[in-house]
Write a protein that holds these residues in place. Sequence first.
Motif, PDB file in Angstrom:
ATOM      1  N   PRO A 212      18.110  37.967  26.354  1.00  0.00           N
ATOM      2  CA  PRO A 212      18.387  38.188  27.767  1.00  0.00           C
ATOM      3  C   PRO A 212      19.253  37.069  28.347  1.00  0.00           C
ATOM      4  N   GLN A 213      20.050  37.415  29.340  1.00  0.00           N
ATOM      5  CA  GLN A 213      20.857  36.417  30.019  1.00  0.00           C
ATOM      6  C   GLN A 213      19.960  35.517  30.853  1.00  0.00           C
ATOM      7  N   ALA A 214      20.387  34.266  30.980  1.00  0.00           N
ATOM      8  CA  ALA A 214      19.638  33.321  31.789  1.00  0.00           C
ATOM      9  C   ALA A 214      19.688  33.743  33.251  1.00  0.00           C
ATOM     10  N   VAL A 215      18.574  33.523  33.940  1.00  0.00           N
ATOM     11  CA  VAL A 215      18.475  33.908  35.346  1.00  0.00           C
ATOM     12  C   VAL A 215      18.454  32.664  36.225  1.00  0.00           C
ATOM     13  N   GLU A 216      18.822  32.855  37.474  1.00  0.00           N
ATOM     14  CA  GLU A 216      18.852  31.746  38.431  1.00  0.00           C
ATOM     15  C   GLU A 216      17.445  31.361  38.878  1.00  0.00           C
ATOM     16  N   HIS A 217      16.579  32.361  39.014  1.00  0.00           N
ATOM     17  CA  HIS A 217      15.227  32.107  39.509  1.00  0.00           C
ATOM     18  C   HIS A 217      14.236  32.951  38.723  1.00  0.00           C
ATOM     19  N   LEU A 218      13.118  32.331  38.320  1.00  0.00           N
ATOM     20  CA  LEU A 218      12.069  33.029  37.598  1.00  0.00           C
ATOM     21  C   LEU A 218      10.734  32.729  38.257  1.00  0.00           C
ATOM     22  N   HIS A 219       9.976  33.770  38.556  1.00  0.00           N
ATOM     23  CA  HIS A 219       8.620  33.593  39.070  1.00  0.00           C
ATOM     24  C   HIS A 219       7.633  33.865  37.944  1.00  0.00           C
ATOM     25  N   VAL A 220       6.714  32.939  37.713  1.00  0.00           N
ATOM     26  CA  VAL A 220       5.744  33.032  36.617  1.00  0.00           C
ATOM     27  C   VAL A 220       4.376  33.393  37.197  1.00  0.00           C
ATOM     28  N   ASP A 221       3.813  34.482  36.687  1.00  0.00           N
ATOM     29  CA  ASP A 221       2.479  34.886  37.132  1.00  0.00           C
ATOM     30  C   ASP A 221       1.571  35.181  35.946  1.00  0.00           C
ATOM     31  N   ARG A 222       1.850  34.569  34.811  1.00  0.00           N
ATOM     32  CA  ARG A 222       1.004  34.687  33.626  1.00  0.00           C
ATOM     33  C   ARG A 222       0.523  33.294  33.230  1.00  0.00           C
ATOM     34  N   TYR A 223      -0.673  33.248  32.647  1.00  0.00           N
ATOM     35  CA  TYR A 223      -1.296  31.962  32.364  1.00  0.00           C
ATOM     36  C   TYR A 223      -1.882  31.946  30.955  1.00  0.00           C
ATOM     37  N   THR A 224      -2.126  30.746  30.466  1.00  0.00           N
ATOM     38  CA  THR A 224      -2.693  30.585  29.135  1.00  0.00           C
ATOM     39  C   THR A 224      -4.207  30.464  29.241  1.00  0.00           C
ATOM     40  N   ARG A 225      -4.866  30.524  28.105  1.00  0.00           N
ATOM     41  CA  ARG A 225      -6.317  30.313  28.056  1.00  0.00           C
ATOM     42  C   ARG A 225      -6.641  28.932  27.516  1.00  0.00           C
ATOM     43  N   GLY A 226      -5.872  27.952  27.958  1.00  0.00           N
ATOM     44  CA  GLY A 226      -6.179  26.582  27.588  1.00  0.00           C
ATOM     45  C   GLY A 226      -5.384  26.036  26.424  1.00  0.00           C
ATOM     46  N   VAL A 227      -4.466  26.811  25.863  1.00  0.00           N
ATOM     47  CA  VAL A 227      -3.670  26.355  24.721  1.00  0.00           C
ATOM     48  C   VAL A 227      -2.194  26.379  25.113  1.00  0.00           C
ATOM     49  N   ILE A 228      -1.451  25.361  24.678  1.00  0.00           N
ATOM     50  CA  ILE A 228      -0.012  25.325  24.905  1.00  0.00           C
ATOM     51  C   ILE A 228       0.666  24.905  23.607  1.00  0.00           C
ATOM     52  N   GLY A 229       1.734  25.609  23.240  1.00  0.00           N
ATOM     53  CA  GLY A 229       2.435  25.281  21.996  1.00  0.00           C
ATOM     54  C   GLY A 229       3.278  26.434  21.499  1.00  0.00           C
ATOM     55  N   PRO A 230       3.898  26.280  20.318  1.00  0.00           N
ATOM     56  CA  PRO A 230       4.883  27.245  19.820  1.00  0.00           C
ATOM     57  C   PRO A 230       4.348  28.653  19.560  1.00  0.00           C
ATOM     58  N   SER A 231       3.025  28.829  19.442  1.00  0.00           N
ATOM     59  CA  SER A 231       2.507  30.183  19.221  1.00  0.00           C
ATOM     60  C   SER A 231       2.630  31.055  20.467  1.00  0.00           C
ATOM     61  N   LEU A 232       2.866  30.441  21.617  1.00  0.00           N
ATOM     62  CA  LEU A 232       2.996  31.191  22.861  1.00  0.00           C
ATOM     63  C   LEU A 232       4.442  31.636  23.064  1.00  0.00           C
ATOM     64  N   PRO A 233       4.676  32.899  23.400  1.00  0.00           N
ATOM     65  CA  PRO A 233       6.042  33.319  23.735  1.00  0.00           C
ATOM     66  C   PRO A 233       6.480  32.675  25.035  1.00  0.00           C
ATOM     67  N   MET A 234       7.771  32.354  25.110  1.00  0.00           N
ATOM     68  CA  MET A 234       8.309  31.770  26.327  1.00  0.00           C
ATOM     69  C   MET A 234       8.924  32.851  27.208  1.00  0.00           C
ATOM     70  N   LEU A 235       8.781  32.681  28.500  1.00  0.00           N
ATOM     71  CA  LEU A 235       9.478  33.511  29.467  1.00  0.00           C
ATOM     72  C   LEU A 235      10.892  32.959  29.658  1.00  0.00           C
ATOM     73  N   GLY A 236      11.733  33.760  30.325  1.00  0.00           N
ATOM     74  CA  GLY A 236      13.083  33.295  30.606  1.00  0.00           C
ATOM     75  C   GLY A 236      14.110  33.867  29.660  1.00  0.00           C
ATOM     76  N   PRO A 237      15.218  33.144  29.464  1.00  0.00           N
ATOM     77  CA  PRO A 237      15.457  31.780  29.925  1.00  0.00           C
ATOM     78  C   PRO A 237      15.932  31.699  31.375  1.00  0.00           C
ATOM     79  N   VAL A 238      15.672  30.527  31.960  1.00  0.00           N
ATOM     80  CA  VAL A 238      16.238  30.159  33.250  1.00  0.00           C
ATOM     81  C   VAL A 238      17.497  29.352  32.977  1.00  0.00           C
ATOM     82  N   ARG A 239      18.504  29.545  33.785  1.00  0.00           N
ATOM     83  CA  ARG A 239      19.749  28.816  33.551  1.00  0.00           C
ATOM     84  C   ARG A 239      19.568  27.337  33.876  1.00  0.00           C
ATOM     85  N   ASP A 240      20.371  26.511  33.275  1.00  0.00           N
ATOM     86  CA  ASP A 240      20.423  25.088  33.605  1.00  0.00           C
ATOM     87  C   ASP A 240      20.801  24.954  35.076  1.00  0.00           C
ATOM     88  N   GLY A 241      19.942  24.346  35.865  1.00  0.00           N
ATOM     89  CA  GLY A 241      20.146  24.262  37.308  1.00  0.00           C
ATOM     90  C   GLY A 241      19.366  25.298  38.086  1.00  0.00           C
TER      91      GLY A 241
END
Length: 445
Positions: free
Chosen positions: A12-41
């Motif tokens: 997907p093309q990078a977006v100017e603004h992204l609103h995040v409304d999903r959360y983890t269950r206490g784990v952070i790391g590469p097994s989690l899919p990333m949202l976005g991308p958001v453009r630089d800036g």
Amino acid sequence: MSAQASTSPSAPQAVEHLHVDRYTRGVIGPSLPMLGPVRDGGRITSGTPPGCWGPMITPLFQGGHEVTQPVAVEGAAVGDALAVRILRCDVVSRATSSGVMSFVEGRYLGDPFVAKLCSACGTPSPASHVEGIGGDAIHCDVCGAEVNAFRFANGYVIVLDKENRVSLTLDREAAERIARAPHELAALPGASEQHSILSLARADMPGVAAHMQPFLGNIGTMPSADLPDSHNAGDFGAFLIGAPHRFAMSQEELDRHKTDGHMDTNSVREGAILICPVKVPGAGLYMGDMHAQQGNGEIAGHATDVSGEVEVRVEVVKGLELDGPILLQRPDDLPPMARPMNAAQRAHVEALARQFGQKQIERNGPITFIGSGTTLNEATKVGLARAAKATGLPYDEILNRATIAGSIEISRLPGVVRVTFLCPLDVLDRMGIGHLVRQQYGIEA
């Protein structure tokens, strides 16, 4: 708008603004899919759930927080850094509860934040529900037994007036009234899965009035291996070394993978700029654990964790390889010895130079390095070493600068500190952050 990051031609093309409304269950790391991308800036907004006590009393969680799903930033590569301007950090909860914790033996495997289990049926990280109010209100969905691995050694319910930035702790009667219908005042985001800590209704110190000054306790880039979100730091992370659960690591692995997002640093607030290491492609920015207030040092182990609304702007800093975060604090949060001099003070310095024949006067600006470790002394050494490595200045010079033109401040016990000092502008320019420092502190080129 949200989309998973990908390196395929159909990414997907990078977006100017992204609103995040999903959360983890206490784990952070590469097994989690990333949202976005958001453009630089670009900008990222989110409603963030509380950290600490809510996730702690929710056995399903395998970390002490509930942070946002990570977001990829266009152009962020391993070995770069990500500058995060905190544009907005607003409290949404009208009440929360916190305090000093104790553990219930038999209800966890090695670490009650990470590996909870039901002592009655043996189910690891069971789903659970709330029955009634009080410390024994959390029950296992599998067998029905009381399952909370934590207790308050001393705790409080506190109500919040965000408009006037004041708060007040409640007596037991008021706390129990809130506990019977906690959701309106807790204001958890719709997708949050944690139990409300207001259900426990602990009220050991009623009538205490306190100021409010919200900040983010856990904000950073994704570590290069899966970690409990609350353990993405050198002090909490130490509990993973040789642990009897799936997140066990060696000290070398922890040092290599963590990004020190869990800082509990009260100056990581609206108006600050946080510069984070990039250890996975796309950076994977996440945030959470907003606190309504906290002094220098989370001495009680936990502060007033609240639901919040956050808005940030991101900027990729190419080629700035970091081991941990750099913080450009708000001018009013800087320690006095690290504040840039005003025009009158500079004139006095120039007069002093003429008096003694000193031809060079350094142009500099404030910079803060976060250090973490098992103790405050170790965290300080880590912060100083990070400063020397990133700036290229001799370690002993960093010691001198932090002493006469800076400060060491506690962020959290047992081991997160801020190392702040005035750094030469040409060094900051070489690092690629000179423009950020000039903007943040109104320093002329």
